[in-house]
Design a protein around this motif. Sequence first.
Motif, mmCIF file in Angstrom:
data_model
loop_
_atom_site.group_PDB
_atom_site.id
_atom_site.type_symbol
_atom_site.label_atom_id
_atom_site.label_comp_id
_atom_site.label_asym_id
_atom_site.label_seq_id
_atom_site.Cartn_x
_atom_site.Cartn_y
_atom_site.Cartn_z
ATOM 1 N N LEU A 240 49.400 28.715 49.712
ATOM 2 C CA LEU A 240 49.576 28.421 48.291
ATOM 3 C C LEU A 240 48.303 28.759 47.509
ATOM 4 O O LEU A 240 48.382 29.323 46.416
ATOM 5 C CB LEU A 240 49.936 26.946 48.110
ATOM 6 C CG LEU A 240 50.150 26.476 46.681
ATOM 7 C CD1 LEU A 240 51.337 27.201 46.054
ATOM 8 C CD2 LEU A 240 50.350 24.986 46.634
ATOM 9 N N VAL A 241 47.150 28.441 48.060
ATOM 10 C CA VAL A 241 45.885 28.760 47.395
ATOM 11 C C VAL A 241 45.742 30.269 47.210
ATOM 12 O O VAL A 241 45.359 30.746 46.136
ATOM 13 C CB VAL A 241 44.698 28.194 48.207
ATOM 14 C CG1 VAL A 241 43.380 28.766 47.727
ATOM 15 C CG2 VAL A 241 44.680 26.677 48.133
ATOM 16 N N VAL A 242 46.074 31.039 48.235
ATOM 17 C CA VAL A 242 45.957 32.495 48.158
ATOM 18 C C VAL A 242 46.934 33.061 47.141
ATOM 19 O O VAL A 242 46.582 33.944 46.346
ATOM 20 C CB VAL A 242 46.169 33.124 49.551
ATOM 21 C CG1 VAL A 242 46.307 34.634 49.467
ATOM 22 C CG2 VAL A 242 45.021 32.747 50.476
ATOM 23 N N VAL A 243 48.160 32.553 47.128
ATOM 24 C CA VAL A 243 49.163 33.039 46.172
ATOM 25 C C VAL A 243 48.728 32.752 44.738
ATOM 26 O O VAL A 243 48.849 33.614 43.858
ATOM 27 C CB VAL A 243 50.542 32.429 46.479
ATOM 28 C CG1 VAL A 243 51.524 32.659 45.346
ATOM 29 C CG2 VAL A 243 51.098 33.004 47.774
ATOM 30 N N ILE A 244 48.202 31.580 44.484
ATOM 31 C CA ILE A 244 47.737 31.236 43.134
ATOM 32 C C ILE A 244 46.548 32.117 42.749
ATOM 33 O O ILE A 244 46.471 32.595 41.613
ATOM 34 C CB ILE A 244 47.385 29.734 43.048
ATOM 35 C CG1 ILE A 244 48.666 28.916 43.120
ATOM 36 C CG2 ILE A 244 46.617 29.423 41.784
ATOM 37 C CD1 ILE A 244 48.451 27.423 43.198
ATOM 38 N N ALA A 245 45.648 32.375 43.692
ATOM 39 C CA ALA A 245 44.497 33.240 43.404
ATOM 40 C C ALA A 245 44.962 34.656 43.077
ATOM 41 O O ALA A 245 44.439 35.293 42.150
ATOM 42 C CB ALA A 245 43.546 33.262 44.595
ATOM 43 N N MET A 246 45.951 35.163 43.802
ATOM 44 C CA MET A 246 46.479 36.495 43.516
ATOM 45 C C MET A 246 47.136 36.535 42.147
ATOM 46 O O MET A 246 46.964 37.501 41.387
ATOM 47 C CB MET A 246 47.490 36.905 44.597
ATOM 48 C CG MET A 246 46.838 37.224 45.924
ATOM 49 S SD MET A 246 47.992 37.441 47.288
ATOM 50 C CE MET A 246 49.259 38.446 46.616
ATOM 51 N N LEU A 247 47.866 35.507 41.794
ATOM 52 C CA LEU A 247 48.528 35.443 40.491
ATOM 53 C C LEU A 247 47.500 35.416 39.364
ATOM 54 O O LEU A 247 47.639 36.120 38.357
ATOM 55 C CB LEU A 247 49.423 34.210 40.416
ATOM 56 C CG LEU A 247 50.166 33.991 39.105
ATOM 57 C CD1 LEU A 247 51.198 35.091 38.896
ATOM 58 C CD2 LEU A 247 50.822 32.634 39.069
ATOM 59 N N VAL A 248 46.453 34.623 39.533
ATOM 60 C CA VAL A 248 45.415 34.506 38.509
ATOM 61 C C VAL A 248 44.723 35.855 38.294
ATOM 62 O O VAL A 248 44.497 36.265 37.158
ATOM 63 C CB VAL A 248 44.406 33.409 38.905
ATOM 64 C CG1 VAL A 248 43.134 33.506 38.081
ATOM 65 C CG2 VAL A 248 45.032 32.040 38.734
ATOM 66 N N THR A 249 44.411 36.551 39.391
ATOM 67 C CA THR A 249 43.725 37.837 39.241
ATOM 68 C C THR A 249 44.658 38.901 38.673
ATOM 69 O O THR A 249 44.224 39.743 37.878
ATOM 70 C CB THR A 249 43.125 38.304 40.575
ATOM 71 O OG1 THR A 249 44.153 38.349 41.554
ATOM 72 C CG2 THR A 249 42.030 37.376 41.026
ATOM 73 N N GLN A 250 45.927 38.873 39.021
ATOM 74 C CA GLN A 250 46.873 39.847 38.486
ATOM 75 C C GLN A 250 47.087 39.657 36.992
ATOM 76 O O GLN A 250 47.277 40.632 36.250
ATOM 77 C CB GLN A 250 48.216 39.743 39.212
ATOM 78 C CG GLN A 250 48.212 40.319 40.598
ATOM 79 C CD GLN A 250 48.063 41.817 40.595
ATOM 80 O OE1 GLN A 250 48.616 42.506 39.756
ATOM 81 N NE2 GLN A 250 47.272 42.327 41.533
ATOM 82 N N LEU A 251 47.060 38.425 36.543
ATOM 83 C CA LEU A 251 47.245 38.149 35.119
ATOM 84 C C LEU A 251 45.967 38.330 34.315
ATOM 85 O O LEU A 251 45.989 38.226 33.094
ATOM 86 C CB LEU A 251 47.788 36.731 34.928
ATOM 87 C CG LEU A 251 49.209 36.492 35.451
ATOM 88 C CD1 LEU A 251 49.568 35.020 35.296
ATOM 89 C CD2 LEU A 251 50.215 37.361 34.723
ATOM 90 N N GLY A 252 44.862 38.544 35.002
ATOM 91 C CA GLY A 252 43.594 38.750 34.312
ATOM 92 C C GLY A 252 43.018 37.482 33.743
ATOM 93 O O GLY A 252 42.283 37.512 32.753
ATOM 94 N N LEU A 253 43.316 36.366 34.339
ATOM 95 C CA LEU A 253 42.817 35.088 33.835
ATOM 96 C C LEU A 253 41.435 34.758 34.390
ATOM 97 O O LEU A 253 40.837 33.773 33.987
ATOM 98 C CB LEU A 253 43.785 33.968 34.189
ATOM 99 C CG LEU A 253 45.197 34.097 33.609
ATOM 100 C CD1 LEU A 253 46.074 32.983 34.132
ATOM 101 C CD2 LEU A 253 45.156 34.081 32.101
ATOM 102 N N LEU A 254 40.936 35.574 35.285
ATOM 103 C CA LEU A 254 39.636 35.305 35.881
ATOM 104 C C LEU A 254 38.635 36.365 35.474
ATOM 105 O O LEU A 254 38.920 37.524 35.495
ATOM 106 C CB LEU A 254 39.740 35.262 37.409
ATOM 107 C CG LEU A 254 38.493 34.848 38.151
ATOM 108 C CD1 LEU A 254 38.134 33.403 37.825
ATOM 109 C CD2 LEU A 254 38.740 34.993 39.637
#
Length: 46
Positions: free
Chosen positions: A32-46
Amino acid sequence: MTAQAATAARTRTGGPREDGPKLLEHAMGWTLVVVIAMLVTQLGLL
Protein backbone atom coordinates in the motif's frame (compact mmCIF):
# COMPACT_ATOMS: atom_id res chain seq x y z
CA MET A 1 -12.28 -12.88 41.03
CA THR A 2 -9.05 -11.24 39.96
CA ALA A 3 -8.66 -9.07 36.87
CA GLN A 4 -6.64 -11.78 35.17
CA ALA A 5 -9.32 -14.40 35.76
CA ALA A 6 -12.01 -12.02 34.50
CA THR A 7 -10.02 -11.36 31.33
CA ALA A 8 -9.44 -15.08 30.74
CA ALA A 9 -13.16 -15.83 31.21
CA ARG A 10 -14.27 -13.38 28.49
CA THR A 11 -15.24 -14.70 25.09
CA ARG A 12 -13.81 -13.29 21.88
CA THR A 13 -16.00 -10.87 19.96
CA GLY A 14 -14.34 -11.03 16.55
CA GLY A 15 -11.77 -8.33 17.09
CA PRO A 16 -8.18 -8.40 15.87
CA ARG A 17 -6.23 -11.45 16.93
CA GLU A 18 -2.69 -11.50 18.20
CA ASP A 19 -1.87 -14.71 16.32
CA GLY A 20 -2.83 -13.53 12.84
CA PRO A 21 -0.73 -13.73 9.68
CA LYS A 22 1.84 -11.07 10.55
CA LEU A 23 3.95 -11.57 7.43
CA LEU A 24 1.02 -11.13 5.06
CA GLU A 25 -0.17 -8.07 6.94
CA HIS A 26 3.31 -6.55 6.81
CA ALA A 27 3.66 -7.23 3.08
CA MET A 28 0.24 -5.75 2.30
CA GLY A 29 1.08 -2.64 4.32
CA TRP A 30 4.30 -2.04 2.38
CA THR A 31 2.49 -2.72 -0.89
CA LEU A 32 0.00 0.00 0.00
CA VAL A 33 2.85 2.41 0.80
CA VAL A 34 4.48 1.73 -2.58
CA VAL A 35 1.20 2.14 -4.47
CA ILE A 36 0.49 5.48 -2.77
CA ALA A 37 4.05 6.66 -3.49
CA MET A 38 3.64 5.74 -7.17
CA LEU A 39 0.31 7.57 -7.34
CA VAL A 40 1.76 10.69 -5.71
CA THR A 41 4.71 10.80 -8.12
CA GLN A 42 2.51 10.14 -11.17
CA LEU A 43 0.21 13.00 -10.22
CA GLY A 44 3.15 15.31 -9.67
CA LEU A 45 2.25 16.04 -6.07
CA LEU A 46 5.82 15.57 -4.89
